[in-house]
Motif scaffolding. Structure first.
Motif, mmCIF file in Angstrom:
data_model
loop_
_atom_site.group_PDB
_atom_site.id
_atom_site.type_symbol
_atom_site.label_atom_id
_atom_site.label_comp_id
_atom_site.label_asym_id
_atom_site.label_seq_id
_atom_site.Cartn_x
_atom_site.Cartn_y
_atom_site.Cartn_z
ATOM 1 N N LEU A 72 2.831 11.869 28.769
ATOM 2 C CA LEU A 72 2.211 10.698 28.164
ATOM 3 C C LEU A 72 3.175 9.522 28.220
ATOM 4 O O LEU A 72 4.308 9.620 27.758
ATOM 5 C CB LEU A 72 1.841 10.975 26.706
ATOM 6 N N ARG A 73 2.734 8.436 28.770
ATOM 7 C CA ARG A 73 3.575 7.244 28.790
ATOM 8 C C ARG A 73 3.690 6.668 27.390
ATOM 9 O O ARG A 73 2.743 6.744 26.602
ATOM 10 C CB ARG A 73 2.975 6.188 29.717
ATOM 11 N N GLU A 108 -4.631 5.076 27.589
ATOM 12 C CA GLU A 108 -3.703 6.197 27.785
ATOM 13 C C GLU A 108 -4.452 7.449 28.237
ATOM 14 O O GLU A 108 -4.022 8.147 29.168
ATOM 15 C CB GLU A 108 -2.973 6.473 26.460
ATOM 16 N N THR A 138 3.313 4.228 24.378
ATOM 17 C CA THR A 138 2.331 3.191 24.119
ATOM 18 C C THR A 138 3.018 1.838 24.040
ATOM 19 O O THR A 138 4.040 1.677 23.373
ATOM 20 C CB THR A 138 1.600 3.456 22.801
ATOM 21 N N ARG A 173 -5.690 7.045 31.826
ATOM 22 C CA ARG A 173 -4.555 7.110 32.762
ATOM 23 C C ARG A 173 -4.095 8.558 32.952
ATOM 24 O O ARG A 173 -3.826 9.006 34.063
ATOM 25 C CB ARG A 173 -3.423 6.247 32.206
ATOM 26 N N ASN A 174 -4.043 9.312 31.874
ATOM 27 C CA ASN A 174 -3.603 10.701 31.973
ATOM 28 C C ASN A 174 -4.640 11.572 32.689
ATOM 29 O O ASN A 174 -4.277 12.539 33.362
ATOM 30 C CB ASN A 174 -3.325 11.258 30.579
#
Length: 652
Positions: free
Chosen positions: A642-643, A430, A645, A433-434
């Motif tokens: 934030l995607r 995460e 989880t 990716r961010n």
């Protein structure tokens, strides 16, 4: 002087990279006599290109060669092709400075910075023609010495090394030289070697294993106690108080072939009080001792003028923490002598101390690689390990880098940490990716490399009681990350071999019985275990079984508070109560601020040695969430989306 060059030169035509064995670097001492002097052969037990840049070795090299009663030369572990030629032609280990046989020196001194080089140490001693067991050596043999971070648990090598130097070596080598000088003058008579070792055991910071008895009950270690009343029960590390008084290296070696970190290296401070609970280097090198900024600038200027390098690295455990780092970097960049062509690299960057100001100064000349080490993927996990940087710290640092022109950033993480859950592991993906999302505000092709290593608990840290994850568990966690990052074009995932982490775990927290395992691995051909193409876990597993030792007992089980640890008789200056309290705080995910700018929490590093932290600034560096009075209780707002989880089960 005996030179082996006539025998070495024909062998070089049959090996890769013959430049490893030639010497003649700018800054080296070349050939010279040992007559009337104490001869030190400084050995880095890995290849030339890994060992030559080592600053600890270069510092001692200069200090010993400035004395009028000693001479130091260097050597490195010969690669397997050269070793085969040496054994076939009867060439012993030799120095690269004068190609003198190793056995002609009085001390063979190893720098140990990683446990997987232990078998190389045995190989070098054997190649020198010296018995590998300390008990088999007589007055005619050199003393085998070891220093470096790994010596804070010396027991796995206790059967092979005559004495260890714990902590800083700058002052200790002088006292050891004087003792060996007197020993040589006395004629090295029978029994004198044992008397010398006992004398050296009283030098502060020197540990002589043969002066201690070890008692076991079943698998448990009961005690490591001195045999004699004049030998200390606990060996305290050496700490030099004033780093500014040691202006080394002044003559950094300039290699004639490609090596790692091929640039001018200037140490700006020693020690770290950030308090990361997994970090052995940070714990054992306290307190912080900064070099004056003016001295750093002068050392850089002098070093660049002498070596001709166009890159300088300001080295420490957390370079951006140096007081006034912005002005120091700016002074180097703006120095007319540098002609605007010298780049600056800052290894071990803390993300919470990396600002736009630092980024803009560094990028003025040439953008070197940028690596940040968040270490863990979630705020909870970073509280456990006391790496108190929040998401916005990381995104702010990445924003600073990408806004100043960088297109790729590397992030370093650990997995297998205490209390780690799958959510924490997936947090690594995460974060990476961010960071790509942040970068693409500035460059369409922005990317992030996430490098993941398996955690190995180290002695003298709050995590010394933790049971290490098995290779199977580490592989499962890496599998989670591979699935989580599959399809993310901006994220490249790299990982360290979990099997190598297991072997490192055996050697890292082993007791004296593990020495037989190291010897067995070496006798079966297991050298260069740091190198993936040479590593073999089967050698370690077979050797443990052959000697009746349990991998689970040594590596995977949690230790109890009252258990005698193999390194309890070695002191890094930290109170046992402090380490245990930090371990308990870790289990409660409670952070401890940096003590340089907050009240003392009595770890022992200063009080035990009468040395305060030496910092130039009364306030913390700009930015940062650790020790600056900010709220450490929550992660704060994350400035990017934030995607959600995705659980492990959904990805399998």
């Amino acid at each position: 002087m005996t030179s082996l060059w006539p025998k070495i030169e024909p062998a070089l035509a049959r090996v890769q990279k013959p430049a490893r064995y030639i010497g003649c670097e700018d800054g080296s001492v070349g050939a010279g006599s040992l007559k009337g002097l104490v001869g030190w052969l400084l050995i880095y037990p890995d290849t030339y290109e890994i060992g030559l840049p080592n600053q600890g070795l270069q510092i001692l090299y200069e200090i010993l060669n400035e004395r009028d009663d000693s001479r130091a030369e260097r050597t490195y572990a010969p690669w397997v092709d050269m070793e085969a030629e040496m054994r076939r032609r009867g060439i012993p280990l030799f120095s690269v400075d004068s190609h003198r046989p190793a056995a002609e020196f009085d001390l063979l001194a190893f720098n140990l910075s990683a446990e997987l080089v232990y078998t190389n140490l045995l190989n070098c001693v054997d190649l020198a023609g010296v018995p590998i067991h300390a008990a088999d050596r007589g007055p005619e043999h050199p003393l085998v010495v070891a220093g470096g971070h790994c010596t804070f648990n010396p027991e796995p090598l206790a059967d092979f090394v005559d004495l260890f130097v714990i902590g800083d070596g700058e002052e200790a080598v002088g006292q050891m030289t004087a003792a060996v000088r007197d020993w040589k003058a006395s004629g090295r008579t029978p029994g004198s070697r044992e008397r010398l070792l006992r004398e050296l055991a009283s030098v502060p910071g020197v540990y002589v294993p043969s002066c201690y008895d070890v008692v076991y009950e079943g698998p448990a270690l009961v005690s490591v106690a001195p045999k004699y009343p004049d030998v200390p029960e606990r060996v305290e590390k050496r700490t030099i108080a004033d780093l500014a008084a040691w202006l080394y290296p002044k003559q950094q070696l300039v290699p004639m072939t490609e090596v790692v970190h091929d640039r001018l290296n200037v140490e700006i401070f020693r020690g770290c009080t950030r308090g990361c609970r997994f970090c052995q280097a940070g714990m054992i090198t306290r307190p912080v001792r900064e070099r004056p900024a003016e001295q750093v600038t002068q050392m850089v200027s002098d070093g660049l003028a002498r070596t001709g390098y166009d890159e300088v690295s300001l080295t420490s455990l957390s370079s951006a923490d140096f007081s006034g780092i912005d002005s120091v970097v700016r002074s180097i960049i703006d120095d007319p002598a540098c002609n605007g062509e010298v780049s600056v690299s800052l290894p071990s960057l803390r993300v919470d101390a990396f600002t736009v100001g630092v980024a803009s100064e560094i990028q003025k000349v040439r953008r070197t690689g940028l690596t940040f080490a968040p270490e863990a993927g979630t705020w909870r996990m970073r509280q456990v390990i006391n790496k108190l940087i929040r998401e916005e710290d990381l995104y702010g640092a990445v924003e600073s880098a990408f806004s100043q022109g960088w297109r790729r950033v590397k992030l370093y993480f650990l997995t297998g940490l205490p209390t780690e859950t799958d959510e924490d592991t997936l947090g690594i993906a995460e974060l990476a990716r961010n960071c790509v999302t942040v970068g693409r505000r500035h460059h369409r092709g922005a990317s992030v490399t996430a490098s993941v290593g398996g955690f190995v608990p180290k002695p003298q840290t709050p995590f010394q009681w933790f049971g290490q994850n098995t290779p199977e568990e580490l592989r499962r966690k890496i599998g989670l990350l591979r699935s989580a990052t599959r399809g993310d074009k901006g994220v490249q995932l790299r990982w360290h071999d979990p099997e190598a982490s297991l072997a490192e775990g055996i050697a890292s927290r082993g007791d004296r019985r593990v020495g037989a395992v190291i010897e067995e691995v070496w006798r079966r051909g297991g050298t260069f275990q740091e190198w993936s193409e040479m590593f073999s876990l089967d050698l370690w597993r077979d050797a443990m079984e052959a000697h009746g030792l349990s991998i689970d007992w040594y590596v995977h089980r949690h230790r109890e508070r009252g258990e005698v640890l193999p390194w309890d008789h070695i002191s890094a200056g930290l109170h046992d109560d402090f380490l245990w309290q930090e371990w308990e705080d870790a289990l409660e995910a409670s952070g401890t601020p940096d003590c340089r700018w907050t009240p003392c929490y009595d770890c022992g590093a200063c009080t035990g040695y009468g040395i305060e932290h030496v910092v130039a600034s009364a306030v913390a560096p700009a930015g940062g969430s650790q020790g600056t009075g900010q709220d450490l209780g929550s992660g704060g707002d994350v400035p990017v989306f934030l995607r959600p989880t995705v659980g492990a089960g959904a990805r399998s």
